[in-house]
Design an enzyme around this catalytic site. Structure first.
Site, PDB file in Angstrom:
ATOM      1  N   ASN A   9      20.338  38.592   7.366  1.00 16.32           N
ATOM      2  CA  ASN A   9      20.919  39.626   6.905  1.00 16.32           C
ATOM      3  C   ASN A   9      22.179  40.436   7.765  1.00 16.32           C
ATOM      4  O   ASN A   9      20.907  40.624   9.040  1.00 16.32           O
ATOM      5  CB  ASN A   9      19.573  40.485   6.073  1.00 16.32           C
ATOM      6  CG  ASN A   9      20.604  42.041   6.041  1.00 16.32           C
ATOM      7  OD1 ASN A   9      21.058  42.512   5.363  1.00 16.32           O
ATOM      8  ND2 ASN A   9      18.828  43.274   5.456  1.00 16.32           N
ATOM      9  N   LYS A  11      23.744  43.137   8.232  1.00 15.55           N
ATOM     10  CA  LYS A  11      23.768  44.467   7.758  1.00 15.55           C
ATOM     11  C   LYS A  11      25.037  45.545   7.568  1.00 15.55           C
ATOM     12  O   LYS A  11      25.859  44.649   7.342  1.00 15.55           O
ATOM     13  CB  LYS A  11      22.328  45.365   8.217  1.00 15.55           C
ATOM     14  CG  LYS A  11      21.005  44.910   8.538  1.00 15.55           C
ATOM     15  CD  LYS A  11      20.280  45.459   9.171  1.00 15.55           C
ATOM     16  CE  LYS A  11      18.717  43.721   8.618  1.00 15.55           C
ATOM     17  NZ  LYS A  11      17.183  44.857   9.211  1.00 15.55           N
ATOM     18  N   HIS A  95      15.376  45.895  -0.049  1.00 17.66           N
ATOM     19  CA  HIS A  95      15.546  46.485   1.151  1.00 17.66           C
ATOM     20  C   HIS A  95      14.546  47.478   1.632  1.00 17.66           C
ATOM     21  O   HIS A  95      15.067  48.146   1.217  1.00 17.66           O
ATOM     22  CB  HIS A  95      16.610  45.504   2.099  1.00 17.66           C
ATOM     23  CG  HIS A  95      16.813  45.516   3.534  1.00 17.66           C
ATOM     24  ND1 HIS A  95      16.678  46.806   4.393  1.00 17.66           N
ATOM     25  CD2 HIS A  95      16.265  44.528   4.478  1.00 17.66           C
ATOM     26  CE1 HIS A  95      16.222  45.990   6.155  1.00 17.66           C
ATOM     27  NE2 HIS A  95      16.577  44.855   5.425  1.00 17.66           N
ATOM     28  N   GLU A  97      15.578  49.273   4.221  1.00 16.17           N
ATOM     29  CA  GLU A  97      16.777  50.709   4.470  1.00 16.17           C
ATOM     30  C   GLU A  97      16.951  51.273   3.659  1.00 16.17           C
ATOM     31  O   GLU A  97      17.548  52.054   3.536  1.00 16.17           O
ATOM     32  CB  GLU A  97      17.376  49.472   5.541  1.00 16.17           C
ATOM     33  CG  GLU A  97      17.374  49.322   6.721  1.00 16.17           C
ATOM     34  CD  GLU A  97      17.375  48.143   7.361  1.00 16.17           C
ATOM     35  OE1 GLU A  97      18.513  47.563   7.388  1.00 16.17           O
ATOM     36  OE2 GLU A  97      17.344  47.544   8.904  1.00 16.17           O
ATOM     37  N   GLU A 167       8.892  42.135   4.307  1.00 18.00           N
ATOM     38  CA  GLU A 167       9.112  42.640   5.740  1.00 18.00           C
ATOM     39  C   GLU A 167       8.578  43.655   5.586  1.00 18.00           C
ATOM     40  O   GLU A 167       8.907  44.760   5.259  1.00 18.00           O
ATOM     41  CB  GLU A 167      10.491  42.576   5.388  1.00 18.00           C
ATOM     42  CG  GLU A 167      11.375  41.763   5.141  1.00 18.00           C
ATOM     43  CD  GLU A 167      12.682  41.795   5.327  1.00 18.00           C
ATOM     44  OE1 GLU A 167      13.123  41.148   6.259  1.00 18.00           O
ATOM     45  OE2 GLU A 167      13.592  42.897   4.493  1.00 18.00           O
ATOM     46  N   GLY A 173      13.626  44.762  13.152  1.00 13.32           N
ATOM     47  CA  GLY A 173      14.614  45.595  13.954  1.00 13.32           C
ATOM     48  C   GLY A 173      13.509  46.193  14.885  1.00 13.32           C
ATOM     49  O   GLY A 173      14.155  46.702  15.540  1.00 13.32           O
ATOM     50  N   SER A 213      11.808  41.238  12.562  1.00 19.18           N
ATOM     51  CA  SER A 213      11.846  40.629  14.199  1.00 19.18           C
ATOM     52  C   SER A 213      11.677  39.179  14.336  1.00 19.18           C
ATOM     53  O   SER A 213      11.181  38.799  15.180  1.00 19.18           O
ATOM     54  CB  SER A 213      10.998  41.553  15.247  1.00 19.18           C
ATOM     55  OG  SER A 213      11.355  43.363  15.069  1.00 19.18           O
TER      56      SER A 213
HETATM   57  P1  PGA Z   1      15.335  42.671  12.104  1.00 18.95           P
HETATM   58  O1  PGA Z   1      16.021  42.356  10.497  1.00 18.95           O
HETATM   59  O2  PGA Z   1      15.218  40.434  11.434  1.00 18.95           O
HETATM   60  O3  PGA Z   1      16.553  42.842  12.790  1.00 18.95           O
HETATM   61  O4  PGA Z   1      13.933  42.587  12.317  1.00 18.95           O
HETATM   62  C1  PGA Z   1      15.010  42.484   9.307  1.00 18.95           C
HETATM   63  C2  PGA Z   1      15.441  42.291   8.721  1.00 18.95           C
HETATM   64  O5  PGA Z   1      15.902  43.886   7.707  1.00 18.95           O
HETATM   65  O6  PGA Z   1      15.549  41.842   7.161  1.00 18.95           O
END
Ligand code: PGA
Length: 250
Positions: A9, A11, A95, A97, A167, A173, A213
């Protein structure tokens, strides 16, 4: 056997030319014999370029979001048909976010899921609890209600087009990963929840990805758990070498 999947992803990172070169870099370094599905998800402006670049390769492409309506006065939004017209056949929905910054809730996500399935898009459906919910011991309850509110109106057949991505919000993140045991515990719970609702055949066929992560250093251990079928990767998907290492871990 469930399909192993590693999805990146991106983003809101990478412009058109950067997306193209990252895609080429990934294609050049992928093991063509691998059984793992490899998906990249660039920003909407770059879907067509990345889909063209990836054509004929192992790399599949997903959009990061879409609107639930088929068309209309929704400034700034994109529809399922627009995504499909770029050659892309997968969309990420739910997601954290999107839930956090754009106020997407389960009811809206149920509409988006229906719109995506009606357009014959495959869905990577994301969900997971926040830190305070885990601390309060509510993580199983939260995950179950996210799944039932957004997905349990579907019939068994629709699940052929659903990939789940657990997740935990506290691991996205942040550099903090769920331990392999925490991931396995939740993935097993999700599969059990699917079994209760749809029976074993559906539950055993749905790929459940872990996200939060994941890095080359921790991917092997997380992916070795029996109910973890791959990962949804944010930060570490922006560098071809790291992403490939994670794909190889699966
Ligand atoms: P990250 O993000 O690997 O940077 O923690 C995962 C995601 O948001 O799908």
């Amino acid at each position: 056997m469930r399909t192993k999947i590693v999805a990146g992803n991106w983003k809101m990172n990478k412009n058109v030319s950067e997306s193209k070169s990252l895609t080429l870099d990934i294609i050049a370094n992928l093991n063509a014999q691998s059984q793992t599905r490899v998906i990249v998800s660039p920003p909407a402006t770059n879907l067509a370029t990345v889909a063209d670049t990836a054509q004929g390769s192992k790399v599949e492409v997903a959009a990061q979001n879409m609107h639930q309506a088929t068309s209309g006065a929704y400034t700034g939004e994109i529809s399922a048909d627009m995504i499909k017209s770029t050659g892309v056949e997968i969309v990420i929905l739910g997601h954290s976010e999107r839930r956090e910054y754009f106020h997407e809730n389960d009811a809206l996500l149920a509409e988006k899921v229906n719109a995506a399935l009606a357009a014959k898009l495959e869905i990577i459906f994301c969900f997971g609890e926040k830190l305070e919910e885990r601390k309060a011991g509510k993580h199983f309850e939260v995950v179950k209600s996210q799944l039932s509110n957004a997905l349990f109106h579907l019939n068994a057949d629709a699940w052929k087009s659903i990939i789940l991505a657990y997740e935990p919000v506290w691991a996205i993140g942040t550099g903090e990963t769920a331990s392999p045991e925490q991931a396995q515990e939740m993935h097993a719970f999700i599969r059990q929840t699917l079994t209760e609702k749809y029976g074993t055949a559906v539950a055993e066929s749905v790929s459940i990805l872990y996200g939060g992560s994941v890095k080359p250093e921790n991917a092997v251990e997380i992916f070795s758990k029996p109910d973890v079928d791959g990962g949804l990767i944010g930060g570490a998907s922006l560098k071809a070498a790291d992403f490939i290492a994670i794909v190889n871990a699966a």
